[in-house]
Design a protein around this motif. Structure first.
Motif, PDB file in Angstrom:
ATOM      1  N   ALA A   1     -61.637   7.568 -11.608  1.00  0.00           N
ATOM      2  CA  ALA A   1     -62.955   7.802 -11.026  1.00  0.00           C
ATOM      3  C   ALA A   1     -63.292   6.759  -9.969  1.00  0.00           C
ATOM      4  O   ALA A   1     -63.840   7.075  -8.902  1.00  0.00           O
ATOM      5  N   LEU A   2     -62.970   5.492 -10.245  1.00  0.00           N
ATOM      6  CA  LEU A   2     -63.226   4.426  -9.274  1.00  0.00           C
ATOM      7  C   LEU A   2     -62.372   4.611  -8.019  1.00  0.00           C
ATOM      8  O   LEU A   2     -62.855   4.415  -6.889  1.00  0.00           O
ATOM      9  N   SER A   3     -61.120   5.001  -8.204  1.00  0.00           N
ATOM     10  CA  SER A   3     -60.236   5.240  -7.059  1.00  0.00           C
ATOM     11  C   SER A   3     -60.755   6.397  -6.218  1.00  0.00           C
ATOM     12  O   SER A   3     -60.772   6.330  -4.983  1.00  0.00           O
ATOM     13  N   GLY A   4     -61.187   7.471  -6.893  1.00  0.00           N
ATOM     14  CA  GLY A   4     -61.746   8.611  -6.176  1.00  0.00           C
ATOM     15  C   GLY A   4     -62.996   8.240  -5.401  1.00  0.00           C
ATOM     16  O   GLY A   4     -63.183   8.674  -4.260  1.00  0.00           O
ATOM     17  N   GLY A   5     -63.854   7.428  -6.012  1.00  0.00           N
ATOM     18  CA  GLY A   5     -65.058   6.983  -5.325  1.00  0.00           C
ATOM     19  C   GLY A   5     -64.757   6.147  -4.096  1.00  0.00           C
ATOM     20  O   GLY A   5     -65.405   6.292  -3.046  1.00  0.00           O
ATOM     21  N   PHE A   6     -63.761   5.273  -4.212  1.00  0.00           N
ATOM     22  CA  PHE A   6     -63.365   4.449  -3.070  1.00  0.00           C
ATOM     23  C   PHE A   6     -62.814   5.311  -1.940  1.00  0.00           C
ATOM     24  O   PHE A   6     -63.135   5.083  -0.764  1.00  0.00           O
ATOM     25  N   LEU A   7     -62.015   6.296  -2.265  1.00  0.00           N
ATOM     26  CA  LEU A   7     -61.453   7.187  -1.241  1.00  0.00           C
ATOM     27  C   LEU A   7     -62.552   8.008  -0.568  1.00  0.00           C
ATOM     28  O   LEU A   7     -62.507   8.240   0.640  1.00  0.00           O
ATOM     29  N   PHE A   8     -63.521   8.445  -1.361  1.00  0.00           N
ATOM     30  CA  PHE A   8     -64.657   9.198  -0.800  1.00  0.00           C
ATOM     31  C   PHE A   8     -65.418   8.349   0.204  1.00  0.00           C
ATOM     32  O   PHE A   8     -65.773   8.806   1.296  1.00  0.00           O
ATOM     33  N   TRP A   9     -65.659   7.096  -0.151  1.00  0.00           N
ATOM     34  CA  TRP A   9     -66.353   6.163   0.760  1.00  0.00           C
ATOM     35  C   TRP A   9     -65.511   5.917   2.017  1.00  0.00           C
ATOM     36  O   TRP A   9     -66.047   5.903   3.137  1.00  0.00           O
ATOM     37  N   THR A  10     -64.214   5.721   1.849  1.00  0.00           N
ATOM     38  CA  THR A  10     -63.327   5.465   2.986  1.00  0.00           C
ATOM     39  C   THR A  10     -63.310   6.646   3.942  1.00  0.00           C
ATOM     40  O   THR A  10     -63.329   6.469   5.171  1.00  0.00           O
ATOM     41  N   PHE A  11     -63.286   7.860   3.400  1.00  0.00           N
ATOM     42  CA  PHE A  11     -63.297   9.054   4.242  1.00  0.00           C
ATOM     43  C   PHE A  11     -64.593   9.118   5.043  1.00  0.00           C
ATOM     44  O   PHE A  11     -64.583   9.470   6.236  1.00  0.00           O
ATOM     45  N   GLY A  12     -65.701   8.767   4.413  1.00  0.00           N
ATOM     46  CA  GLY A  12     -66.981   8.760   5.122  1.00  0.00           C
ATOM     47  C   GLY A  12     -67.005   7.746   6.252  1.00  0.00           C
ATOM     48  O   GLY A  12     -67.520   8.027   7.343  1.00  0.00           O
TER      49      GLY A  12
ATOM     50  N   PHE B   1     -57.663  11.971  -2.526  1.00  0.00           N
ATOM     51  CA  PHE B   1     -58.910  12.137  -3.280  1.00  0.00           C
ATOM     52  C   PHE B   1     -58.842  13.386  -4.148  1.00  0.00           C
ATOM     53  O   PHE B   1     -59.146  13.344  -5.357  1.00  0.00           O
ATOM     54  N   TRP B   2     -58.427  14.513  -3.559  1.00  0.00           N
ATOM     55  CA  TRP B   2     -58.366  15.748  -4.332  1.00  0.00           C
ATOM     56  C   TRP B   2     -57.287  15.669  -5.406  1.00  0.00           C
ATOM     57  O   TRP B   2     -57.452  16.213  -6.502  1.00  0.00           O
ATOM     58  N   LEU B   3     -56.189  15.020  -5.101  1.00  0.00           N
ATOM     59  CA  LEU B   3     -55.126  14.836  -6.087  1.00  0.00           C
ATOM     60  C   LEU B   3     -55.652  14.114  -7.321  1.00  0.00           C
ATOM     61  O   LEU B   3     -55.398  14.537  -8.463  1.00  0.00           O
ATOM     62  N   ILE B   4     -56.393  13.032  -7.111  1.00  0.00           N
ATOM     63  CA  ILE B   4     -56.937  12.262  -8.236  1.00  0.00           C
ATOM     64  C   ILE B   4     -57.929  13.095  -9.031  1.00  0.00           C
ATOM     65  O   ILE B   4     -57.910  13.095 -10.270  1.00  0.00           O
ATOM     66  N   ILE B   5     -58.797  13.838  -8.325  1.00  0.00           N
ATOM     67  CA  ILE B   5     -59.775  14.690  -8.999  1.00  0.00           C
ATOM     68  C   ILE B   5     -59.068  15.735  -9.860  1.00  0.00           C
ATOM     69  O   ILE B   5     -59.451  15.981 -11.016  1.00  0.00           O
TER      70      ILE B   5
ATOM     71  N   ILE C   1     -56.020  15.618 -11.135  1.00  0.00           N
ATOM     72  CA  ILE C   1     -55.362  14.971 -12.275  1.00  0.00           C
ATOM     73  C   ILE C   1     -56.368  14.668 -13.381  1.00  0.00           C
ATOM     74  O   ILE C   1     -56.115  14.930 -14.564  1.00  0.00           O
ATOM     75  N   ILE C   2     -57.537  14.138 -13.006  1.00  0.00           N
ATOM     76  CA  ILE C   2     -58.563  13.811 -13.997  1.00  0.00           C
ATOM     77  C   ILE C   2     -59.021  15.070 -14.734  1.00  0.00           C
ATOM     78  O   ILE C   2     -59.097  15.099 -15.977  1.00  0.00           O
ATOM     79  N   ILE C   3     -59.310  16.134 -13.993  1.00  0.00           N
ATOM     80  CA  ILE C   3     -59.775  17.377 -14.608  1.00  0.00           C
ATOM     81  C   ILE C   3     -58.720  17.948 -15.547  1.00  0.00           C
ATOM     82  O   ILE C   3     -59.022  18.372 -16.679  1.00  0.00           O
ATOM     83  N   THR C   4     -57.471  17.965 -15.086  1.00  0.00           N
ATOM     84  CA  THR C   4     -56.391  18.514 -15.908  1.00  0.00           C
ATOM     85  C   THR C   4     -56.187  17.702 -17.172  1.00  0.00           C
ATOM     86  O   THR C   4     -55.992  18.262 -18.264  1.00  0.00           O
ATOM     87  N   GLU C   5     -56.224  16.385 -17.042  1.00  0.00           N
ATOM     88  CA  GLU C   5     -56.028  15.530 -18.212  1.00  0.00           C
ATOM     89  C   GLU C   5     -57.151  15.738 -19.228  1.00  0.00           C
ATOM     90  O   GLU C   5     -56.914  15.748 -20.440  1.00  0.00           O
ATOM     91  N   ILE C   6     -58.376  15.914 -18.749  1.00  0.00           N
ATOM     92  CA  ILE C   6     -59.502  16.143 -19.656  1.00  0.00           C
ATOM     93  C   ILE C   6     -59.330  17.470 -20.391  1.00  0.00           C
ATOM     94  O   ILE C   6     -59.533  17.567 -21.611  1.00  0.00           O
ATOM     95  N   ILE C   7     -58.942  18.526 -19.652  1.00  0.00           N
ATOM     96  CA  ILE C   7     -58.809  19.850 -20.249  1.00  0.00           C
ATOM     97  C   ILE C   7     -57.721  19.884 -21.315  1.00  0.00           C
ATOM     98  O   ILE C   7     -57.897  20.459 -22.395  1.00  0.00           O
ATOM     99  N   PHE C   8     -56.583  19.239 -21.018  1.00  0.00           N
ATOM    100  CA  PHE C   8     -55.424  19.390 -21.901  1.00  0.00           C
ATOM    101  C   PHE C   8     -55.204  18.216 -22.847  1.00  0.00           C
ATOM    102  O   PHE C   8     -54.304  18.262 -23.681  1.00  0.00           O
TER     103      PHE C   8
END
Length: 216
Positions: free
Chosen positions: A16-27, A199-203, A205-212
């Motif tokens: 989540a922290l990595s995704g947030g950092f990438l989101f900020w960097t893209f902005g 960013f999308w890759l990390i998102i 992975i997180i969603i898939t790991e939570i589901i399974f």
């Protein structure tokens, strides 16, 4: 069980922290491109330097590399890998790969329509259409190859897992480089594609790991 739960939560927090950092960097990158215009000098300078590279066979080599990030290649690669995952009953891996590929493709389409950046047509070495930012080849290859090699690493013996990082990042990097050499993208298009794709890759992975996670 408690140790596994703690490790899983740490994994999710880091993601989540990595995704947030990438989101900020893209902005920050988009602000530089579309607000201050400070990047255009570097865009042209880098593009010219890359296109000045010359050795026997470089043009067909770059065309071959860029094909590895094309829709035509994915239409062969994704069904084959998906079929293998299905036959092995790796439904989590199948879901992750399809989610990463489909989501990155849709997100890239939306971002291109939002930013409407024109391609560097004066530098074309091949004909290309559509908008430029972010690079679809860079973004989708990061999501596809990143997820593919992540899945291989996750199911590999511990000593071998880290060896999958190199091809997982290496394939997208050389594909992005080929897009700059062929003159169909500004360097910041490729950089933006890498950031958005990761960013999308990390998102995914997180969603898939939570589901399974509970099903393992």
């Amino acid at each position: 069980m408690q140790k596994q739960t703690n490790g899983f939560l740490t994994y999710l927090i880091f993601g989540a922290l990595s995704g947030g950092f990438l989101f900020w960097t893209f902005g920050e990158l988009t602000e530089a491109i579309f607000t201050t215009n400070k990047n255009f000098y570097w865009d042209e300078l880098i593009l010219k330097k890359v296109q000045a590279l010359n050795f026997p066979g470089i043009f067909p080599l770059m065309k071959g590399i860029t094909f590895l990030g094309s829709i035509g290649f994915y239409l062969m690669f994704i069904p084959v890998v998906s079929f293998v995952f299905y036959k092995k009953r790796r439904y989590d891996s199948l879901t992750a790969l399809l989610g990463s590929t489909t989501g990155a493709s849709v997100l890239n389409y939306v971002l291109k329509l939002h930013y409407l950046r024109l391609r560097p047509t004066l530098y074309f070495k091949i004909t290309e259409s559509g908008y430029s930012f972010p690079s679809g080849h860079a973004m989708i290859s990061m999501a596809v190859y990143g997820m593919f090699f992540y899945l291989l690493a996750r199911n590999a013996p511990s000593p071998l897992r880290y060896y999958y990082i190199l091809p997982g990042l290496g394939f997208p990097l050389v594909i992005g480089f080929s897009r700059i050499y062929l003159g169909v993208h500004w360097p910041t298009d490729v950089l933006g594609g890498f950031i958005a794709g990761l960013f999308w890759l990390i998102i995914t992975i997180i969603i898939t790991e939570i589901i399974f996670w509970r099903k393992r």
